[in-house]
Design an enzyme around this catalytic site. Structure first.
Site, PDB file in Angstrom:
ATOM      1  N   HIS A  18      39.302  41.009  40.874  1.00 55.00           N
ATOM      2  CA  HIS A  18      39.498  40.257  41.903  1.00 55.00           C
ATOM      3  C   HIS A  18      39.923  41.231  43.162  1.00 55.00           C
ATOM      4  CE1 HIS A  18      40.872  37.166  38.930  1.00 55.00           C
ATOM      5  NE2 HIS A  18      39.871  36.629  39.288  1.00 55.00           N
ATOM      6  N   LYS A  42      43.089  23.475  33.424  1.00 53.34           N
ATOM      7  CA  LYS A  42      42.682  24.699  33.032  1.00 53.34           C
ATOM      8  C   LYS A  42      43.945  25.292  32.235  1.00 53.34           C
ATOM      9  CE  LYS A  42      38.829  26.369  35.461  1.00 53.34           C
ATOM     10  NZ  LYS A  42      38.243  27.709  36.160  1.00 53.34           N
ATOM     11  N   ARG A  91      29.634  38.458  38.314  1.00 49.64           N
ATOM     12  CA  ARG A  91      30.011  39.647  37.448  1.00 49.64           C
ATOM     13  C   ARG A  91      28.613  39.841  36.786  1.00 49.64           C
ATOM     14  NH1 ARG A  91      35.323  37.458  35.235  1.00 49.64           N
ATOM     15  NH2 ARG A  91      34.119  35.406  35.630  1.00 49.64           N
ATOM     16  N   SER A 129      39.996  37.152  33.301  1.00 47.02           N
ATOM     17  CA  SER A 129      41.248  36.964  33.122  1.00 47.02           C
ATOM     18  C   SER A 129      41.526  36.479  31.600  1.00 47.02           C
ATOM     19  CB  SER A 129      41.915  35.956  34.197  1.00 47.02           C
ATOM     20  OG  SER A 129      41.756  36.339  35.469  1.00 47.02           O
TER      21      SER A 129
HETATM   22  P1  ADP Z   1      38.003  30.301  38.551  1.00 48.44           P
HETATM   23  O1  ADP Z   1      38.754  29.785  37.475  1.00 48.44           O
HETATM   24  O2  ADP Z   1      37.782  29.953  39.903  1.00 48.44           O
HETATM   25  O3  ADP Z   1      36.498  30.803  38.214  1.00 48.44           O
HETATM   26  P2  ADP Z   1      38.655  33.201  38.384  1.00 48.44           P
HETATM   27  O4  ADP Z   1      40.044  33.682  38.941  1.00 48.44           O
HETATM   28  O5  ADP Z   1      38.530  33.238  37.125  1.00 48.44           O
HETATM   29  O6  ADP Z   1      38.821  31.527  38.788  1.00 48.44           O
HETATM   30  O7  ADP Z   1      37.662  33.710  39.304  1.00 48.44           O
HETATM   31  C1  ADP Z   1      37.448  33.559  40.835  1.00 48.44           C
HETATM   32  C2  ADP Z   1      36.374  34.330  41.318  1.00 48.44           C
HETATM   33  O8  ADP Z   1      36.283  35.566  41.020  1.00 48.44           O
HETATM   34  C3  ADP Z   1      35.055  33.779  40.624  1.00 48.44           C
HETATM   35  O9  ADP Z   1      33.934  33.403  41.571  1.00 48.44           O
HETATM   36  C4  ADP Z   1      35.112  34.922  39.546  1.00 48.44           C
HETATM   37  O10 ADP Z   1      33.570  34.968  39.281  1.00 48.44           O
HETATM   38  C5  ADP Z   1      35.482  35.950  40.249  1.00 48.44           C
HETATM   39  N1  ADP Z   1      35.677  36.917  39.494  1.00 48.44           N
HETATM   40  C6  ADP Z   1      36.480  36.889  38.526  1.00 48.44           C
HETATM   41  N2  ADP Z   1      36.807  38.100  37.732  1.00 48.44           N
HETATM   42  C7  ADP Z   1      36.071  39.054  38.493  1.00 48.44           C
HETATM   43  C8  ADP Z   1      35.564  40.500  38.288  1.00 48.44           C
HETATM   44  N3  ADP Z   1      36.100  41.179  37.426  1.00 48.44           N
HETATM   45  N4  ADP Z   1      34.875  40.896  39.357  1.00 48.44           N
HETATM   46  C9  ADP Z   1      34.311  40.223  40.173  1.00 48.44           C
HETATM   47  N5  ADP Z   1      34.718  38.995  40.325  1.00 48.44           N
HETATM   48  C10 ADP Z   1      35.567  38.391  39.494  1.00 48.44           C
END
Ligand code: ADP
Length: 162
Positions: A18, A42, A91, A129
């Site tokens: 992130h 969630k 990703r 996450s």
């Molecule tokens: P959500 O529940 O909205 O998917 P996340 O916190 O899992 O929330 O992810 C938010 C955004 O960040 C999403 O677009 C996800 O693809 C991106 N994201 C999550 N982890 C990574 C990572 N390791 N590298 C790049 N983007 C990421």
């Protein structure tokens, strides 16, 4: 034209993936609002307040980053913030279907708002996450995935939950 972008997500908890995306967005836009979604369905491990605090701490040294929260449709939140761009991360191919569906749904809901995808380096491309929470519950060393204070908070939280 696009001075302000929003980067919405769960950030439960935030990872170096992130943070990498936030920095990439910061290079392009003059202001990036990182917005924590209220998504009780969630069943997040961290409260919205905790996730906001973690993001604030992790981005304290970065210019042009605002941390916020929202509980509406993301396009409505973007409009309220006068942002025309939503940032999301890609990703792997596995992200594509869900992100593509969401981007097109959001475009249908508000055609004036564009979703822009950014990619992390390969080293973070498998980082999620969800996986982190599983690894943390098994006692893994998370120092290459999250800042130290997040690792501590994660382990403390899991001790309470488990
Ligand atoms: P959500 O529940 O909205 O998917 P996340 O916190 O899992 O929330 O992810 C938010 C955004 O960040 C999403 O677009 C996800 O693809 C991106 N994201 C999550 N982890 C990574 C990572 N390791 N590298 C790049 N983007 C990421």
């Amino acid at each position: 034209m696009c001075q302000r972008a929003i980067y919405p997500g769960s950030f439960d908890p935030l990872t170096y993936g992130h943070i990498d995306l936030i920095k990439r967005a910061q290079d392009i836009f003059s202001e990036v609002i990182v917005a924590v979604a209220h998504n009780p369905h969630k069943k997040p491990l961290f409260s919205v307040k905790e996730r906001v605090e973690m993001l604030k701490k992790a981005t304290a040294d970065l210019k042009g980053i605002v941390i916020d929260e929202f509980d509406s449709l993301v396009v409505d939140y973007a409009r309220k913030q006068k942002a025309r761009v939503i940032i999301r991360g890609l990703r792997m191919i596995s992200d594509f279907e869900y992100e593509f569906q969401m981007a097109l749904t959001n475009r249908r809901l508000n055609p004036h708002i564009e979703t822009i995808f950014l990619m992390p380096p390969e080293s973070y491309s498998y980082l999620s996450s969800k996986l982190l929470k599983e690894a943390a519950s098994l006692g893994a060393d998370l120092s290459s995935f999250v800042p130290e204070f997040v690792e501590k908070a994660l382990k403390k939280k899991l001790r309470k939950v488990l």
